[in-house]
Write a protein that holds these residues in place. Structure first.
Motif, short mmCIF file in Angstrom:
data_model
loop_
_atom_site.label_atom_id
_atom_site.label_comp_id
_atom_site.label_asym_id
_atom_site.label_seq_id
_atom_site.Cartn_x
_atom_site.Cartn_y
_atom_site.Cartn_z
N TYR A 170 30.06 28.73 41.77
CA TYR A 170 30.64 29.54 42.85
C TYR A 170 31.79 28.77 43.48
O TYR A 170 31.72 27.55 43.67
CB TYR A 170 29.58 29.84 43.92
N GLN A 171 32.86 29.49 43.80
CA GLN A 171 34.01 28.88 44.49
C GLN A 171 34.63 29.94 45.39
O GLN A 171 34.78 31.11 44.98
CB GLN A 171 35.05 28.41 43.48
N TYR A 172 34.97 29.55 46.59
CA TYR A 172 35.77 30.45 47.43
C TYR A 172 37.02 29.72 47.87
O TYR A 172 37.09 28.48 47.88
CB TYR A 172 34.97 30.96 48.63
N GLY A 173 38.01 30.49 48.24
CA GLY A 173 39.25 29.91 48.75
C GLY A 173 40.10 30.96 49.42
O GLY A 173 39.99 32.15 49.13
N TRP A 174 40.93 30.51 50.34
CA TRP A 174 41.95 31.37 50.95
C TRP A 174 43.24 31.20 50.17
O TRP A 174 43.61 30.09 49.80
CB TRP A 174 42.17 30.97 52.41
N MET A 175 43.94 32.31 49.94
CA MET A 175 45.19 32.27 49.20
C MET A 175 46.27 33.02 49.96
O MET A 175 46.00 34.05 50.58
CB MET A 175 45.02 32.89 47.81
N ARG A 176 47.49 32.49 49.85
CA ARG A 176 48.65 33.22 50.35
C ARG A 176 49.81 32.92 49.42
O ARG A 176 49.92 31.84 48.83
CB ARG A 176 48.99 32.82 51.79
N LEU A 177 50.71 33.90 49.29
CA LEU A 177 51.90 33.70 48.50
C LEU A 177 52.81 32.71 49.22
O LEU A 177 53.08 32.85 50.42
CB LEU A 177 52.64 35.02 48.28
N ILE A 178 53.30 31.69 48.50
CA ILE A 178 54.18 30.70 49.11
C ILE A 178 55.49 31.35 49.53
O ILE A 178 55.99 31.13 50.64
CB ILE A 178 54.41 29.53 48.13
N ASP A 179 56.06 32.16 48.65
CA ASP A 179 57.22 32.96 49.02
C ASP A 179 56.68 34.30 49.50
O ASP A 179 56.41 35.20 48.71
CB ASP A 179 58.15 33.15 47.82
N GLU A 180 56.49 34.42 50.81
CA GLU A 180 55.76 35.55 51.37
C GLU A 180 56.48 36.88 51.11
O GLU A 180 57.70 36.96 51.13
CB GLU A 180 55.55 35.36 52.87
N VAL A 181 55.68 37.89 50.84
CA VAL A 181 56.17 39.23 50.58
C VAL A 181 55.55 40.16 51.61
O VAL A 181 54.33 40.11 51.85
CB VAL A 181 55.79 39.69 49.16
N THR A 182 56.35 40.98 52.25
CA THR A 182 55.82 42.00 53.15
C THR A 182 55.28 43.14 52.31
O THR A 182 56.04 43.80 51.58
CB THR A 182 56.90 42.50 54.11
N ILE A 183 53.98 43.36 52.37
CA ILE A 183 53.35 44.32 51.47
C ILE A 183 53.16 45.65 52.20
O ILE A 183 52.37 45.76 53.15
CB ILE A 183 52.00 43.78 50.96
N THR A 184 53.91 46.64 51.76
CA THR A 184 53.82 48.00 52.32
C THR A 184 53.54 49.02 51.24
O THR A 184 53.51 50.21 51.52
CB THR A 184 55.15 48.36 53.02
N ASP A 185 53.33 48.56 50.01
CA ASP A 185 53.15 49.44 48.87
C ASP A 185 51.80 49.14 48.21
O ASP A 185 51.49 47.97 47.94
CB ASP A 185 54.29 49.22 47.87
N PRO A 186 50.98 50.14 47.93
CA PRO A 186 49.66 49.87 47.34
C PRO A 186 49.72 49.28 45.94
O PRO A 186 48.78 48.57 45.54
CB PRO A 186 48.98 51.25 47.34
N TRP A 187 50.78 49.53 45.20
CA TRP A 187 50.90 48.96 43.86
C TRP A 187 51.19 47.46 43.93
O TRP A 187 50.64 46.67 43.16
CB TRP A 187 51.99 49.70 43.08
N GLY A 206 33.57 26.45 36.41
CA GLY A 206 33.68 25.02 36.20
C GLY A 206 32.73 24.22 37.06
O GLY A 206 32.26 23.14 36.67
N ARG A 207 32.41 24.75 38.25
CA ARG A 207 31.51 24.04 39.14
C ARG A 207 30.07 24.07 38.64
O ARG A 207 29.21 23.34 39.14
CB ARG A 207 31.60 24.60 40.55
N GLY A 208 29.78 24.90 37.65
CA GLY A 208 28.46 24.91 37.05
C GLY A 208 28.26 23.81 36.02
O GLY A 208 27.15 23.65 35.49
N PHE A 209 29.32 23.06 35.72
CA PHE A 209 29.26 21.95 34.78
C PHE A 209 29.54 20.65 35.53
O PHE A 209 30.30 20.64 36.51
CB PHE A 209 30.34 22.09 33.69
#
Length: 282
Positions: A170-187, A206-209
């Motif tokens: 199991y792994q969790y993480g927060w992600m953000r685009l480095i070159d930020e994009v304003t997202i107004t489109d569902p696609w 990988g954490r299971g090994f």
């Protein structure tokens, strides 16, 4: 010199004709080659070009071979259409050889339909309270993947160190685009969360090994993603990866993507193949 990838620019298609496009995959979106989630984002952009439906509902993509950083032809066409949904097929080829085929459902939103969400985001520290994955891996003498510095900032609770034992996959993480994009489109929203979901499952498995046994690569055979929100505009998204199994040379797992305020955005399932063992720097 490290360049910075831009999701909109690096998935933009040049029109050749009706349902026909060209694109050259960008090196910024790489691990062992162009990342499967990045190629899936290109498929989503192509589907958006050939439908009048409002947003994607789901996608299944099958990868046939590793793409190269060269001119690619992308074709997209509708194969079935109803009043509220349309099925679209997308294919990428390079020099006549198939790289992937993808099947997508696109829909128009139905505001009168029943609406509930039973998913609950995990209670975890906020992004800036965690460390950057590239800095952790570099400090431990590990291999820093290009995408961690050129496309997406990823923050995780820990990376385990060179003597990490086997644990829960199991792994969790927060992600953000480095070159930020304003997202107004569902696609575009779907393109971003698909890329994110594709990049978390292998680290989870990988954490299971014990870390000293993770001397292999495992390209994605196929990926299924379901999109539960039309638009996820939050700068940071929370991504969870959960491994299922590692058997017969296959790795299977799932990913869940949440918005910064805890809305369920995307769920995905992924099957990978252990293609070869490699000596990774430690």
């Amino acid at each position: 010199m490290v360049t910075v990838g831009n999701l909109l620019r690096d998935t933009e298609l040049t029109v050749l004709g009706p349902g026909q496009f060209t694109i050259e995959p960008h090196r910024d979106w790489s691990i062992w080659g162009p990342v499967g989630g990045y190629l899936a984002a290109i498929a989503i952009r192509a589907a958006a070009e050939v439908t009048s439906m409002e947003r994607p509902a789901s996608m299944h993509i099958q990868f046939h071979r590793t793409a190269t950083y060269s001119e690619s032809v992308v074709t997209a066409k509708a194969v079935a259409r109803g009043r509220q949904a349309e099925a679209i097929r997308v294919e990428m080829t390079q020099r006549g050889r198939s790289i992937f085929t993808a099947s997508l459902w696109a829909i128009d939103d139905n505001p009168l339909a029943a609406s509930r969400s039973w998913g609950q985001a995990p209670s975890v520290p906020r992004p800036l309270d965690l460390g950057r994955i590239d800095e952790m891996v570099e400090a431990e003498g590990g291999l820093v993947q290009p995408i961690w510095r050129s496309t997406v900032e990823t923050r995780v609770p820990d990376w385990g160190g060179p003597d990490r034992p086997a644990g829960a996959p199991y792994q969790y993480g927060w992600m953000r685009l480095i070159d930020e994009v304003t997202i107004t489109d569902p696609w575009i929203s779907a393109a971003r969360v698909t890329f994110a979901s594709d990049t978390i499952v292998f680290p989870a498995l990988g954490r299971g090994f014990p870390i000293r046994e993770t001397n292999f690569i495992a390209p994605t055979l196929d990926l299924y993603a379901a999109y539960h929100q039309g638009i996820c505009a939050s700068q940071w998204i929370l991504v969870e990866g959960q491994g299922w199994s590692a058997t017969h040379g296959l790795l299977g797992g799932q990913a869940t993507v949440w918005s910064a305020d805890g809305e369920l955005v995307c769920t995905s399932a992924q099957q990978m193949m252990i293609r070869q063992s490699v000596a990774l720097p430690r």
